[in-house]
Design a protein around this motif. Structure first.
Motif, PDB file in Angstrom:
ATOM      1  N   ASP A 274       0.816  -1.190  -0.153  1.00 21.70           N
ATOM      2  CA  ASP A 274      -0.018   0.123  -0.213  1.00 21.70           C
ATOM      3  C   ASP A 274       0.779   1.092  -0.083  1.00 21.70           C
ATOM      4  O   ASP A 274       1.353   1.740   1.002  1.00 21.70           O
ATOM      5  CB  ASP A 274      -0.877   0.063   1.286  1.00 21.70           C
ATOM      6  N   TRP A 275       1.363   1.394  -1.115  1.00 15.91           N
ATOM      7  CA  TRP A 275       2.651   2.659  -1.260  1.00 15.91           C
ATOM      8  C   TRP A 275       2.018   3.973  -1.000  1.00 15.91           C
ATOM      9  O   TRP A 275       2.969   4.712  -0.296  1.00 15.91           O
ATOM     10  CB  TRP A 275       2.830   2.563  -2.689  1.00 15.91           C
ATOM     11  N   ALA A 276       0.788   4.148  -0.927  1.00 14.07           N
ATOM     12  CA  ALA A 276       0.406   5.523  -0.726  1.00 14.07           C
ATOM     13  C   ALA A 276       0.396   5.708   0.831  1.00 14.07           C
ATOM     14  O   ALA A 276       0.822   6.700   1.074  1.00 14.07           O
ATOM     15  CB  ALA A 276      -1.033   6.087  -1.260  1.00 14.07           C
ATOM     16  N   THR A 277      -0.218   4.941   1.415  1.00 17.14           N
ATOM     17  CA  THR A 277      -0.200   4.794   3.006  1.00 17.14           C
ATOM     18  C   THR A 277       1.301   4.874   3.707  1.00 17.14           C
ATOM     19  O   THR A 277       1.493   5.637   4.475  1.00 17.14           O
ATOM     20  CB  THR A 277      -1.229   3.775   3.538  1.00 17.14           C
ATOM     21  N   ALA A 278       1.976   3.985   3.055  1.00 14.52           N
ATOM     22  CA  ALA A 278       3.410   3.966   3.564  1.00 14.52           C
ATOM     23  C   ALA A 278       4.207   5.233   3.319  1.00 14.52           C
ATOM     24  O   ALA A 278       4.708   5.666   4.172  1.00 14.52           O
ATOM     25  CB  ALA A 278       3.989   2.826   2.651  1.00 14.52           C
ATOM     26  N   GLU A 279       4.037   5.779   2.209  1.00 11.03           N
ATOM     27  CA  GLU A 279       4.691   7.093   1.880  1.00 11.03           C
ATOM     28  C   GLU A 279       4.081   8.239   2.879  1.00 11.03           C
ATOM     29  O   GLU A 279       4.818   9.068   3.230  1.00 11.03           O
ATOM     30  CB  GLU A 279       4.367   7.685   0.454  1.00 11.03           C
ATOM     31  N   ARG A 280       2.802   8.163   3.170  1.00 10.14           N
ATOM     32  CA  ARG A 280       2.405   9.308   3.886  1.00 10.14           C
ATOM     33  C   ARG A 280       2.928   9.118   5.165  1.00 10.14           C
ATOM     34  O   ARG A 280       3.412  10.153   6.032  1.00 10.14           O
ATOM     35  CB  ARG A 280       0.928   9.198   4.166  1.00 10.14           C
ATOM     36  N   HIS A 281       3.165   8.022   5.927  1.00  6.49           N
ATOM     37  CA  HIS A 281       3.738   7.811   7.030  1.00  6.49           C
ATOM     38  C   HIS A 281       5.351   7.950   6.938  1.00  6.49           C
ATOM     39  O   HIS A 281       5.747   8.520   8.149  1.00  6.49           O
ATOM     40  CB  HIS A 281       3.355   6.567   7.787  1.00  6.49           C
ATOM     41  N   LEU A 282       5.978   7.668   6.100  1.00  5.26           N
ATOM     42  CA  LEU A 282       7.371   7.914   5.969  1.00  5.26           C
ATOM     43  C   LEU A 282       7.611   9.260   6.064  1.00  5.26           C
ATOM     44  O   LEU A 282       8.778   9.688   6.627  1.00  5.26           O
ATOM     45  CB  LEU A 282       7.698   7.273   4.890  1.00  5.26           C
ATOM     46  N   LEU A 283       6.901   9.978   5.342  1.00  2.00           N
ATOM     47  CA  LEU A 283       7.118  11.443   5.180  1.00  2.00           C
ATOM     48  C   LEU A 283       6.769  12.269   6.463  1.00  2.00           C
ATOM     49  O   LEU A 283       7.463  13.220   6.937  1.00  2.00           O
ATOM     50  CB  LEU A 283       6.334  12.109   4.146  1.00  2.00           C
ATOM     51  N   GLN A 284       5.920  11.837   7.311  1.00  4.99           N
ATOM     52  CA  GLN A 284       5.678  12.347   8.573  1.00  4.99           C
ATOM     53  C   GLN A 284       6.984  11.941   9.596  1.00  4.99           C
ATOM     54  O   GLN A 284       7.138  12.876  10.164  1.00  4.99           O
ATOM     55  CB  GLN A 284       4.495  11.735   9.313  1.00  4.99           C
ATOM     56  N   LEU A 285       7.397  10.797   9.410  1.00  5.90           N
ATOM     57  CA  LEU A 285       8.750  10.560  10.128  1.00  5.90           C
ATOM     58  C   LEU A 285       9.888  11.368   9.744  1.00  5.90           C
ATOM     59  O   LEU A 285      10.531  11.824  10.740  1.00  5.90           O
ATOM     60  CB  LEU A 285       8.815   9.309  10.200  1.00  5.90           C
ATOM     61  N   ILE A 286       9.924  11.792   8.513  1.00  7.01           N
ATOM     62  CA  ILE A 286      10.947  12.376   7.934  1.00  7.01           C
ATOM     63  C   ILE A 286      10.897  13.783   8.677  1.00  7.01           C
ATOM     64  O   ILE A 286      11.886  14.705   8.826  1.00  7.01           O
ATOM     65  CB  ILE A 286      11.356  12.365   6.538  1.00  7.01           C
TER      66      ILE A 286
END
Length: 624
Positions: free
Chosen positions: A474-486
């Motif tokens: 689920d790339w969209a969800t993964a990207e959203r949370h990774l961007l938050q961590l960054i």
């Protein structure tokens, strides 16, 4: 051999180019050098033991800076008994050489070896540490040196921080703004005392004795960096420059004493982060910008060492001394003719059992003491502390096994550990990462389903949500949370690297390249960073850059066949069909079931056609 804990290789080269480290500059011109890769666990005790033994932590046994004692209540630094394999100086001594070693972790008590040279002296790390002593009372620990002659020499070499005049450390403070220099005087005294003590001991040992081997480790630099960083921030490299210049003078002294007939080996484990400074906690952990420099007879002048690793120091130094080779090392002789492969093993070597987190308590004895009127003592907090330390050591062991390619063993050990400590979020995260690496991503869903409440709070919420979404593609969800961590600027794993792989999965090679370049500034996951960079470069048709990236990944994890197959595809895209064939044979030797590799070998051998650089057969699925 000189080992400097925390010496940044890039900063060293910058200062050499500026003429501020002329002695190191002479060694670079006269010898061979390169940036050195360290494998996990990246703690100083483990890394330096890997240097000393030529094997990774899962074999030498030192997986943490501390070990729990048998009572389960106290801890200590690892001693020589914790090291399960012979060291470099053990081997040199057995060959009849005079050996002198100081400042190394896990050095004493010295093993009894009937075949060793009788003229051996060892002084443990920390013999020069006066931080807990009074200026007028600074005794050495009874087990700090062996034999008695070494203890006498070490006592004569000791310099206490309070004995160091403020004027003596003023040159070290030239890079610090004048209003802040006063706050750096005491840390500077400690650095001066530690380095000067080891230096005095080492120069006293370097006499005219033939077949003399001296190994010294200087370990005060990380503490000096930690003291400077809150005061100077991003100007830390400039503030460190005077200390590096002083180190250059110490090295010059050894060059003078050795002359042209001796060998000089300079080893640095890791230095500053690759870019940026994100706070004081863990600032210098995981940065792999150390280096290795060799000079002397038999070393080609002004040459570059290809991907040196900490485990390569042992066999390389042994070969330089003309003492032959040792079987079953993980490292290789960096100066030997290239065999076209990195590492010596074709399958994961056996490791020592991982440390256990819990200790047995004699409940019957406790009950008897209570019956005799002895008030029970609450030791739960002490046991919890020792148990937490042992878990960290087991995590280090599993990380080393994974780097070796034994992903199944790493997953099994982490699963067992999680079953006993389901509340430990670090274990849960490590298991998820290894499941994805082992191609078992679908099993990650359970990691969040039965996780404790803490996994759904703060940074951990985004961490586990990103991990599970990545595993489910689920790339969209993964990207959203990774961007938050960054955006937060911290994470318990290398979030930019994972985001780079998300962009690869979405077909955005340029975006992936951007995030993976940023990932180099974050600690950890070296293989993931460089493997992703290689795939991105391949897709952008930049084959030479892809070859370099895959080579860096292989240097960090030589036992993973997939990496050799990917580099083979990059070599073929760059026009090196012979190198591609060699790489694919190497990949098959490591992983006979690697998809597409045998077909690529046959196709190239039969018709000479160039394989697509990023075909389905040559490029493993991203989630694997």
């Amino acid at each position: 051999m000189m080992a400097v804990d925390g010496l940044d290789w890039a900063l060293t080269q910058t200062l050499v180019d500026a003429g501020r480290m002329p002695c190191v500059g002479q060694l670079l011109a006269a010898g061979a050098s390169g940036r050195m890769t360290v494998t996990p666990p990246t703690g100083a005790a483990s890394v330096w033991t890997s240097v000393a033994t030529g094997v990774m932590a899962d074999r030498h046994g030192v997986c943490h800076a501390l070990v729990g004692r048998a009572d389960g209540l106290t801890v200590s630094v690892p001693d020589r008994g914790a090291v399960r394999v012979p060291t470099l100086w053990d081997q040199v001594s057995r060959a009849g050489w005079v050996t002198r070693v100081a400042g190394w972790p896990a050095l004493l008590p010295a093993p009894t070896d009937a075949g060793a040279s009788p003229d051996c002296r060892r002084v443990a790390a920390g013999f020069d540490d006066g931080s807990l002593a009074y200026a007028d009372c600074w005794p050495m620990m009874p087990d700090a040196a062996w034999p008695t002659a070494a203890r006498i020499e070490a006592q004569a070499a000791q310099i206490h921080p309070e004995e160091v005049l403020e004027e003596a450390v003023r040159p070290l403070l030239d890079g610090v703004p004048a209003p802040l220099q006063r706050r750096c005087v005491q840390p500077a005294r400690h650095l001066f005392a530690r380095w000067s003590s080891v230096q005095a001991l080492g120069t006293g040992w370097l006499d005219a004795t033939d077949d003399l081997f001296v190994a010294l480790r200087f370990d005060g630099l990380p503490a000096w960096m930690a003291a400077l960083h809150p005061l100077v921030g991003a100007r830390l490299p400039e503030a460190l420059a005077p200390g590096y210049a002083w180190l250059d003078m110490l090295i010059g002294r050894y060059m003078h004493l050795l002359g042209r007939s001796g060998h000089v080996v300079l080893v640095a484990d890791r230095g500053l982060p690759a870019g940026g400074y994100r706070g004081s906690t863990g600032l210098f952990e995981g940065a792999a910008t150390g280096g290795l420099l060799l000079a002397g007879p038999g070393v080609p002048a002004d040459s570059l060492l290809r991907d040196p690793r900490a485990i390569d120091v042992f066999p390389t130094v042994l070969a330089l001394l003309g003492l032959g080779a040792v079987d079953s090392l993980d490292g290789i002789d960096l100066l030997a003719p290239s065999t076209g492969s990195s590492g010596s093993a074709t399958s994961p070597a056996a490791g020592v059992p991982p440390p256990q987190p819990d200790f047995e308590r004699d409940d019957a004895a406790v009950a008897w003491l209570c019956a005799q009127g002895v008030a029970p003592v609450d030791t739960s907090s002490m046991r919890s502390s020792v148990s937490a330390l042992a878990i960290e050591a087991r995590l280090g062991w599993t990380a080393a096994r994974a780097v070796r390619g034994a992903l199944g063993e790493a997953v099994d050990e982490l699963s067992t550990l999680l079953a006993s400590r389901p509340d430990h979020l670090g274990v849960r995260l490590a298991l998820g990462q290894q499941l994805i690496a082992a191609g078992r991503a679908t099993e990650c869903v359970a990691l969040l389903a039965d996780a404790p409440a803490a996994a759904r709070e703060g940074v951990w919420l985004d961490t586990f949500a990103a991990l599970v979404a990545y595993a489910a593609e689920d790339w969209a969800t993964a990207e959203r949370h990774l961007l938050q961590l960054i955006q937060i600027g911290k994470a318990p794993f290398n979030a930019p690297a994972w985001l780079g792989w998300v962009r690869l999965a979405l077909g955005d090679a340029a975006g992936a390249l951007d995030w993976l370049e940023r990932a180099r500034a974050w600690p950890g996951e070296t293989v993931r960073v460089y493997e992703g960079l290689g795939i991105a470069y391949l897709r952008l048709e930049e084959a030479p850059a892809a070859v370099e990236a895959f080579s860096r990944a292989i240097a960090a994890q030589p036992g993973l066949g997939r990496l050799h197959a990917l580099r083979a595809a990059a070599l073929e895209a760059a026009g090196d069909r012979s190198g591609a064939q060699t790489g694919r044979w190497r990949a098959l030797a490591l992983d006979p079931g690697l998809p597409g590799t045998l077909e690529a070998l046959a196709r190239t051998a039969l018709d000479g056609l160039k394989c697509p650089a990023a075909s389905e057969t040559d490029t493993p699925r991203l989630r694997e």
